[in-house]
Design an enzyme around this catalytic site. Structure first.
Site, mmCIF file in Angstrom:
data_model
loop_
_atom_site.group_PDB
_atom_site.id
_atom_site.type_symbol
_atom_site.label_atom_id
_atom_site.label_comp_id
_atom_site.label_asym_id
_atom_site.label_seq_id
_atom_site.Cartn_x
_atom_site.Cartn_y
_atom_site.Cartn_z
ATOM 1 N N ASN A 1 0.791 -1.222 0.000
ATOM 2 C CA ASN A 1 0.000 0.000 0.000
ATOM 3 C C ASN A 1 0.829 1.280 0.000
ATOM 4 O OD1 ASN A 1 -2.623 -0.786 -0.362
ATOM 5 N ND2 ASN A 1 -2.870 -1.390 1.799
ATOM 6 N N GLY A 2 1.994 1.244 0.639
ATOM 7 C CA GLY A 2 2.862 2.419 0.612
ATOM 8 C C GLY A 2 3.235 2.754 -0.830
ATOM 9 N N THR A 3 3.597 1.715 -1.556
ATOM 10 C CA THR A 3 3.972 1.859 -2.962
ATOM 11 C C THR A 3 2.814 2.405 -3.797
ATOM 12 O OG1 THR A 3 5.276 -0.148 -2.609
ATOM 13 C CG2 THR A 3 4.963 0.556 -4.895
ATOM 14 N N ASP B 1 2.850 -10.327 3.977
ATOM 15 C CA ASP B 1 1.845 -10.172 5.034
ATOM 16 C C ASP B 1 0.426 -10.550 4.624
ATOM 17 O OD1 ASP B 1 3.907 -9.228 6.638
ATOM 18 O OD2 ASP B 1 3.524 -7.134 6.121
ATOM 19 N N ARG C 1 8.119 -28.464 27.039
ATOM 20 C CA ARG C 1 8.120 -27.014 27.194
ATOM 21 C C ARG C 1 6.946 -26.356 26.473
ATOM 22 N NH1 ARG C 1 14.418 -26.083 25.719
ATOM 23 N NH2 ARG C 1 15.257 -26.549 27.774
#
Lengths: 324, 324, 324, 324
Positions: free
Chosen positions: B103-105, B128, B163
């Site tokens: 989106n920046g691009t 992402d 664990r």
């Protein structure tokens, strides 16, 4: 000896299952009953001891971790704890032990022998490769390849963004993983506890890279004895270096312990598991089975614990030349 | 349109090279000259623009990162910077742009079009998967498989040592990587920004596990909007839970960005690269090419930027049921 | 010596690029100009010779194959061909050669030296590990791990369907790949040229497995000297064995040659590439650089060609015991 | 419905274990007892039926193959065989079945329902992706990535030696694996049953490559309906083409069936396993659960068996453009 028990102790390492399998299959070959102790000395104290047959170890050679589980035992550090362990072994008719682990494990085994005369032969199981008496330890080759795989991936990003990456790898106070993953990963610089480099050295190497128009760099840092080593070093370099650089830090962490063992580790583990068993049957005790120059040797626990394995100086020289 | 330039911008993602290759080979097919801009908007401003032919993109489909490199550009955020970029494109005869990024691009491309009328069609390149207008983004499938590979390795250790591991994965303010790597990794709990879980919820899940004799657990944590998320949550749980547990934290970090792209990502990237090019040739602008339900669609940058892609609620339900 | 050329010849092997890189970076270190000959002796004859600098070998350590390409040259087997090669080297000012390949390559180099006094030092590059004078050859460790990866995958199917799989691996007339991939893959039986097993032996092993309720089996077969070895053996066993079994055959083929080199191969190749270069500078000729017991050694081509490297008998014994 | 049995049938596929796990954990969620039938219809006839609980399916999501094993059953093709199977189910109180497999499996289930009114819902488990009613089948994504990994490795050798490789992949009479592995592997040509290409077409493509100085080429061949397809085609091309080329053939074979399932396959399998179970509980029968456009749907066995799933024509076009 008619009954022998095998256990894993300390940090898990890929190939431990191959070693367990070799002990069990070797037992079959030599007509010895093999038992498995769950969770190391803890399981010994609790009597968590099970018979193992050929089927128990079928289809495990390819698995990371350890089917016998591993744990630290504070209780075994006390005479009372060890007495309980002895009673359990006695009641199961166990006459000897194969211990897959590192120096902590071997130290316990030696004290235990001195008190109760149950002999142990060890097999070196640790990704750190820091045990004197064997060229390589079980899990080291896999851990190096896992670290290398990560470095290869990170270089994609380093190249794409013209960044310097500080990558911290495991190894406790040993630089083995750092040296091998660093050289094979084409690192511009490798920082290990065995060779003190100053911040100025690293800055020098990085600056020389800039001058040759190298736009990205990888610095591999052994975890050494301080937590957060790579982050601290990166911070200091950022404040020292006078060229604009985008520095990132990543700590590979626990991925280095797991995964399918490599061919090398499976064979090494098989040889060492069988070697430990056959050593025990031949009367060895308080010794670790190791492979030195492709031959099986036994080294007293005392030496594995007190002597320091040196990193081949050829490799350190190689690293310097290749990063030109 | 006779000359089109392609560039990558924002964080690198596996598959970007496959997208570049598709733009170049598509250009050949349609008789359009293709140029590559090095380092995104920065290279546009500096005129770092090179012709690309079929050979330039030979043997790159399998490589992570981006051969065109990527960078952030502060200068392009200024009118002066964009003017310089325009002049450079003009002098190279570039009439349209394919922007591979997020989106920046796209925001930058839209402003640029409004000022200089050079049209851009985007291809969604980010691990992402947080872009509205496409089911998947380039690099996401590879990143999920890299995270999964790490989770599989860590489970070996978790099981061997009984664990609980908190594993932090990437995704900025989106939980996509966490959800898919968590479900496929068999995580007992998955913490994502989209679904607020309290510390009590997690403690409840972990306790329920103990009661069923589950000795190890994996909790996958999306990086969310705070740095060090997983470490903080683990700390709070340690101080809340009243059963003795050995909790470890690991942050997968930058390994998630790199590596050989998966088959899925290479095909997706090829379709989207070609789709962006052909969209541009067909007159689209200020739009992103995406694949929705296996069909190529174009979505206005305005929507990709302002609309939020929802995680399929089936997956969240599935995760709850499978961790039983 | 001021100008040295490096080339790869014979079958490609993972790690060859790391060796080339080490020669080039080593040249930089020692102030020697390094040239690369494309396509081995063929390129020498054609004068396909290019200068290599640090950038030429940047970012290749992780790549399979060889950036210098490889080919067989019939012309170099003739005196006329070799004369042409000599003239080309002369005109480029090349005074010495680093040859990365196997015995075919070294044989040519020795004849060439006898005729034209241009010295060659070799580095052992072949996945077969069949060269006397080095514990391991460049590419072997990667090939074994590739074969192992395939065996692990096939075992999933063998187990799911209760089948016997005959898997043919590479190695020409050497059983190294078969032995190491077989042991590490948990094969029930391993057939290699070095150890003649009858069909009756294999049938015996498989029947013993049935009696222990082993429902699936893997038999690894070295390609040996006959084409289609595994298929023929499987056919004969099918017609001999009197229990109902579902037998399948798979030939791993060319996947064993390629791929990212393992950490071990990258380091081995780097040591051997540098070792060959430094050997040449120190006056060695007609010798191959090798690593024996972790130390660099030089062995006359005559010995690498005429002597047979034996498979460690410990491994053959191990294989017998572990398949119980 | 209080008791449901799950089984796997036909060729094994990576992700089958994830589907079994989802059925079992889903049973827990819905308060239904889940049983596992070993070796498909064969085990049903023999009464090889075991209860499955949460622990039974712990730590299997990452494993290839099927813990329930698979087999073909001639006996189930007879009314007598099916009657035995019914009696066994009856005696175990099983009221419904989840069948993980392909059309052979579903055909049997439908006949069985018509005779004995025990309903089955299927989950599509096959690497071939040839089932109508779902966008993807369990195991397909993993198989494509395995084939791709092999193609990437082979390209290293093809490039190093300037060779043409014909690589045969699985898929029975469907070209799905070939198309996706071919496009993602950058193949110059892809031969599939769905699209008849003549030898002349392939020769034309290869020649066009030569003219553009392309020195190596990959041709991916779907196994189609004939054994040894790739070898035959390669032979015919060798005798047709009039340029000197070094042609090699490799058949990827059984490695395509096994291995750790990809993230995509684990999630798909989990959704479909749960979907099949919940379908059964909701009254579905003689239907297969599938995911179409990211949504769970049920398709009658009749349709999955008789209808042909078409390969997206966008992909075929893409392949043609990208190989330029």
């Amino acid at each position: 000896m008619k009954r022998i028990a095998v256990f894993t102790s300390g940090g898990d390492a890929p190939g431990m299952n191959a070693a367990i399998r070799a002990v069990v299959r070797g037992g079959l070959h030599h007509g010895v009953e093999i038992f498995g102790i769950i969770r190391g000395y803890n399981g010994m104290i609790k009597g968590d001891i099970i018979p193992l047959n050929s089927q128990s170890v079928s289809n495990i050679i390819q698995r990371g971790g350890t089917i016998l589980k591993s744990a630290r035992s504070k209780e075994f550090m006390t005479p009372e704890g060890r007495k309980k362990g002895y009673d359990q072994l006695k009641s199961h008719g166990i006459e000897g032990l194969v211990a897959i682990g590192g120096n902590g494990t071997f130290t316990g085994a030696e004290i235990f022998f001195n008190e109760f005369q149950i002999p142990t032969v060890g097999a070196p199981g640790t990704i750190d490769n820091d045990l004197f008496g064997t060229d390589y330890t079980i899990g080291y080759d896999t851990a190096v390849n896992t670290a290398l795989d990560a470095i290869d991936k990170i270089r994609d990003t380093a190249d794409s963004h013209d960044r310097i990456f500080f990558i911290e790898v495991m190894g406790r106070d040993s630089g083995y993983i750092a040296v091998q993953s660093g050289i094979s990963g084409g690192a511009e610089s490798i920082l290990i506890p065995e060779e003190r480099q100053t911040i100025e050295d690293v800055v020098g190497t990085l600056k020389a890279g800039f001058e040759k128009k190298k736009s990205s760099s990888i610095v591999v840092v052994a975890e050494g004895d301080e937590e957060g080593h790579a982050a601290i070093i990166a911070e200091r370099i950022k404040s020292t270096i006078d060229v604009p650089v985008d520095i990132r830090v990543t700590n590979l962490g626990h991925i280095q312990r797991g995964g399918r063992p490599s061919a090398y580790d499976r064979i090494l583990a098989s040889r060492l598991g069988l070697g430990a068993l056959e050593g025990l049957l031949a009367g060895h005790k308080n010794e670790m089975a190791g492979i030195v120059n492709d031959k099986l040797v036994y080294t007293p626990f005392h030496d594995t614990i007190t002597k320091k394995k040196e990193i081949n100086s050829d490799l350190l020289r190689l690293s310097g030349i290749l990063s030109k």
